[in-house]
Motif scaffolding. Structure first.
Motif: not given
Length: 295
Positions: A100-106, A121-125, A77-81
């Motif tokens: 704050h808000a966190i938007l992860p791409l997974v 794609g976009l994970g849970d925010v 798994a690779v994630a960039a948040a």
């Protein structure tokens, strides 16, 4: 393709019945994400924090910590948040209001018995708020409350998804002791209170997670030390309202970490942690990088 998904799904469901803690063996909280400066809010302003995580595992453990015999089991798994943080001047309880808000791409791939499935794609925010305190030049803390929104892609027929399809509430307390020429210690202690997946009727158990870092400041902006996390599922999963025996997960991790503070408002941390004493989860290695940039 359908046959591949069914075959892999059967393998994963077999593992799940014996070992996976929380639905799909993961969590709505990215365990191990925090490092040095976890509890030290910066001066008022808007900041962008970038988290990058690489996780790999080739072992799946049951409730007693024994490897589940699934041939060729692998998780990559690779994630960039991107985390957008706002530190305000608004006083609350002797501290400052933060949000704050966190938007992860997974991207995640799971393989078993010669078959594989992946999703991206976009994970849970996550959305959150809290209060930050600066008790002294060395001691800082934050009390926070996050809500995870199930907006990531999810299909109950797929064995692998980037979304969890259920909301979570996450209260947390973060604390940091900072000394550029001495001891540095940080912890994030949080609960993960999970809701029910409406498509499957499955409810993952509540979780305790502690991210930690311990290091020594070298006096030139660098801190070197160790870091990792402690994960413990507090309650069993429930399927259609019935408890799932052996579903309480556990995992510890530890490894080297470092921090560099530029002295100009931006910093970077990195951590490589190996998991051990794992139960009802995959056991692997995680690598984290976190950067903070002021605007």
């Amino acid at each position: 393709m359908k046959h591949t998904q069914l075959f892999l799904g059967a393998a994963l469901l077999t593992a799940a019945s014996a070992s996976f803690a929380t639905e799909g063996g993961g969590s709505t909280y990215p365990v191990g994400a925090e490092n040095h400066l976890a509890g030290a809010a910066p001066p008022p302003g808007v900041y962008v924090l970038e988290y990058v995580n690489v996780y790999s595992a080739d072992r799946l453990n049951d409730g007693q910590g024994n490897a589940v015999p699934i041939p060729g089991f692998k998780v990559n798994a690779v994630a960039a948040a991107t985390r957008i943080a706002w530190v305000t001047n608004t006083p609350v309880l002797g501290g400052q209001l933060v949000a704050h808000a966190i938007l992860p791409l997974v991207k995640v791939k799971v393989s078993a018995a010669g078959q594989s499935s992946s999703s991206s794609g976009l994970g849970d925010v996550s959305l959150g708020t809290g209060v930050a305190w600066h008790h002294s030049p060395q001691l800082h803390s934050v009390a926070a409350l996050d809500i995870v929104l199930p907006v990531g892609r999810y299909d109950a027929a797929r064995p692998v998804n980037v979304g969890r399809n259920y909301a979570s509430v996450q209260p947390a307390y973060l604390v940091s002791w900072i000394d550029p020429n001495g001891l540095n210690a940080d912890a994030k202690i949080g609960l993960n209170l999970n809701r029910t997946n409406k498509d499957t009727g499955y409810r993952s158990g509540n979780e305790l997670n502690i991210d930690y870092a311990l290091g020594w400041g070298l006096g030139n902006g660098w801190v070197v030390g160790v870091g990792g996390n402690v994960y413990q599922q507090l309650s069993e999963d429930k399927a259609q309202g019935q408890s799932v025996p052996g579903s309480k997960g556990r995992a510890y991790s530890a490894g080297p970490n470092l921090k560099y503070d530029s002295g100009k408002g931006w910093f970077i941390t990195a951590k490589l942690a190996k998991e051990f004493s794992v139960r009802s989860r995959s056991e692997g290695t995680q690598f984290w990088i976190k950067t903070t940039i002021p605007f």
